[in-house]
Design a protein around this motif. Sequence first.
Motif, mmCIF file in Angstrom:
data_model
loop_
_atom_site.group_PDB
_atom_site.id
_atom_site.type_symbol
_atom_site.label_atom_id
_atom_site.label_comp_id
_atom_site.label_asym_id
_atom_site.label_seq_id
_atom_site.Cartn_x
_atom_site.Cartn_y
_atom_site.Cartn_z
ATOM 1 N N GLU A 167 0.813 -1.222 0.000
ATOM 2 C CA GLU A 167 0.000 0.000 0.000
ATOM 3 C C GLU A 167 0.843 1.267 0.000
ATOM 4 O O GLU A 167 0.537 2.231 -0.713
ATOM 5 N N ILE A 168 1.930 1.301 0.797
ATOM 6 C CA ILE A 168 2.653 2.560 1.002
ATOM 7 C C ILE A 168 3.839 2.761 0.063
ATOM 8 O O ILE A 168 4.344 3.880 -0.046
ATOM 9 N N THR A 169 4.298 1.720 -0.625
ATOM 10 C CA THR A 169 5.428 1.889 -1.547
ATOM 11 C C THR A 169 4.949 2.485 -2.870
ATOM 12 O O THR A 169 3.784 2.328 -3.255
ATOM 13 N N PRO A 170 5.827 3.193 -3.588
ATOM 14 C CA PRO A 170 5.429 3.857 -4.836
ATOM 15 C C PRO A 170 4.971 2.860 -5.904
ATOM 16 O O PRO A 170 5.483 1.747 -5.988
ATOM 17 N N GLY A 171 4.008 3.291 -6.699
ATOM 18 C CA GLY A 171 3.545 2.471 -7.812
ATOM 19 C C GLY A 171 2.094 2.067 -7.688
ATOM 20 O O GLY A 171 1.718 1.388 -6.731
ATOM 21 N N ASP A 172 1.293 2.482 -8.670
ATOM 22 C CA ASP A 172 -0.130 2.137 -8.681
ATOM 23 C C ASP A 172 -0.313 0.859 -9.497
ATOM 24 O O ASP A 172 -0.892 0.847 -10.582
ATOM 25 N N PHE A 173 0.219 -0.236 -8.966
ATOM 26 C CA PHE A 173 0.080 -1.542 -9.612
ATOM 27 C C PHE A 173 0.073 -2.603 -8.528
ATOM 28 O O PHE A 173 0.442 -2.344 -7.369
ATOM 29 N N ALA A 174 -0.353 -3.791 -8.901
ATOM 30 C CA ALA A 174 -0.413 -4.888 -7.929
ATOM 31 C C ALA A 174 0.991 -5.220 -7.459
ATOM 32 O O ALA A 174 1.919 -5.349 -8.273
ATOM 33 N N LYS A 175 1.154 -5.367 -6.136
ATOM 34 C CA LYS A 175 2.466 -5.671 -5.570
ATOM 35 C C LYS A 175 2.367 -6.862 -4.626
ATOM 36 O O LYS A 175 1.300 -7.158 -4.075
ATOM 37 N N LYS A 176 3.515 -7.508 -4.444
ATOM 38 C CA LYS A 176 3.652 -8.562 -3.450
ATOM 39 C C LYS A 176 4.976 -8.369 -2.722
ATOM 40 O O LYS A 176 5.824 -7.565 -3.145
ATOM 41 N N ALA A 177 5.158 -9.093 -1.614
ATOM 42 C CA ALA A 177 6.360 -8.925 -0.802
ATOM 43 C C ALA A 177 6.867 -10.265 -0.307
ATOM 44 O O ALA A 177 6.117 -11.235 -0.200
ATOM 45 N N VAL A 178 8.156 -10.314 0.018
ATOM 46 C CA VAL A 178 8.733 -11.408 0.792
ATOM 47 C C VAL A 178 9.439 -10.742 1.964
ATOM 48 O O VAL A 178 10.109 -9.718 1.802
ATOM 49 N N LEU A 179 9.266 -11.291 3.163
ATOM 50 C CA LEU A 179 9.859 -10.732 4.370
ATOM 51 C C LEU A 179 11.054 -11.572 4.793
ATOM 52 O O LEU A 179 10.988 -12.803 4.791
ATOM 53 N N LEU A 180 12.117 -10.878 5.176
ATOM 54 C CA LEU A 180 13.385 -11.543 5.456
ATOM 55 C C LEU A 180 13.967 -11.007 6.763
ATOM 56 O O LEU A 180 13.212 -10.522 7.613
#
Length: 456
Positions: free
Chosen positions: A110-123
């Motif tokens: 939600e808060i990172t730049p870019g109006d596109f679908a995003k996913k994450a991996v946490l490390l």
Amino acid sequence: MTAQRKFVSVAAELPGAKTKALLERRQQTVSKGVGNNHPLFVERAQGALLYDVDGNVFLDFVGAIGTINVGHSPAEVVDAIKEQAEKYIHTCFHVGMYEPYVALSEKLAEITPGDFAKKAVLLNSGAEAVENAVKIARKYTGKTGIVSFTRGFHGRTLLGMSLTSKVKPYKYQMGPYAPAIYKAPFPYPYQRPASMTEEEYGEFCLKQFEDFLLTEVAPEELAAVIMEPVQGEGGFIVPPKSFVQGVFQICKKHGILFIADEIQTGFGRTGEMFASTLFGIEPDLMTLSKSIAAGLPISAVVGKAEIMDAPNPGEIGGTYGGSPLGCAAALAVIEKMQREDLPGKSRVIGDAIRSHFRKLQDEFKIIGDVRGLGAMCAVEFVDPDTGKPAKEFVAALLQACYRKGVVLLGAGVHSNIVRFLTPLVITEEQLQEGLDIISEAMAELSAVSAGAGKAD
């Protein structure tokens, strides 16, 4: 004459007795390869203050190297950690999933730049985020080449130090390094030729990058370019906006992924939640860590969903990746930053720091440059007669400020830069007291230097 201090309180003799005893124990059991900037053992910390084991109180202008943007031990984050710890400390997301991991991934998207679908991996760490971002980029593109930049810093792991420029202390006698890594030249506006305007310099640097793709590596072989929007360890170097945007557009043209390493620039440090916003770019992938969780070890790679989904199950992750405690802390950190507008506070702090040192430039000719974005500020010191990096002066200044109660940190390939990473919750009074102490230390060192010159 030293002025009366409201926040700082240090004994005449440093280090104190308890610190000396701990230093002896450290000498016996801790690898000497673990560096320390000052002989300082912290007993507790709050906001922008460090309390050592001997009862001394220091102003923290380092913030655990940019890890404590919300300050030391903020109550909301401490409460979130306690609440999570009482439920479960760790289950390993690969074994027993938990909601905080999903919630933090949603929030980062939600808060990172870019109006596109995003996913994450946490490390776990910044270096691990960099490693995984490169793995993901290579998997998605099917290509191997990675471009980083001169003076860039991306960690101490094999791949991290391969991407990093500074040889000592990060790479010396530790090769061979990872293959298919290429170093492109990065702008240094302070060293801009006098004959060039700022606009011309930005164009010149971008032309250097274009030539680099002709002389060093073909764009068809590149999986990604990784860039710190503002270089951290390299000296808090702010590149021209046109250069960053130009490299970003070249990447788009050739199908090269753009990885923004926002490990140090992220979470309000530069006056926006992320520095990429200031440069008007929407990275394909971002690496995040440091101030994400107020000091708990957690990091992330966030990016376009189709890119993040390139690895198959099991190809990324790790036993401790995205720990429940770190996730809970990170969610509390982000909420606090948004509620208190800490990015806005960062801009105020940065303006005050830069204004303070620019006013001193006439008095202290050794100040070569004052720069930064938001509260990510730096002062570069150079010999006013020769223009050479004033490394020895900076080393002496860091120690003098420590003895007066301000913890500072250097930077740059020549170690002639003082960087400022104050917690964004520092008060106006605390900031001013710290700046006054630094000015006092500079005056004393300059007087000693002038006296030595007369003696010669």
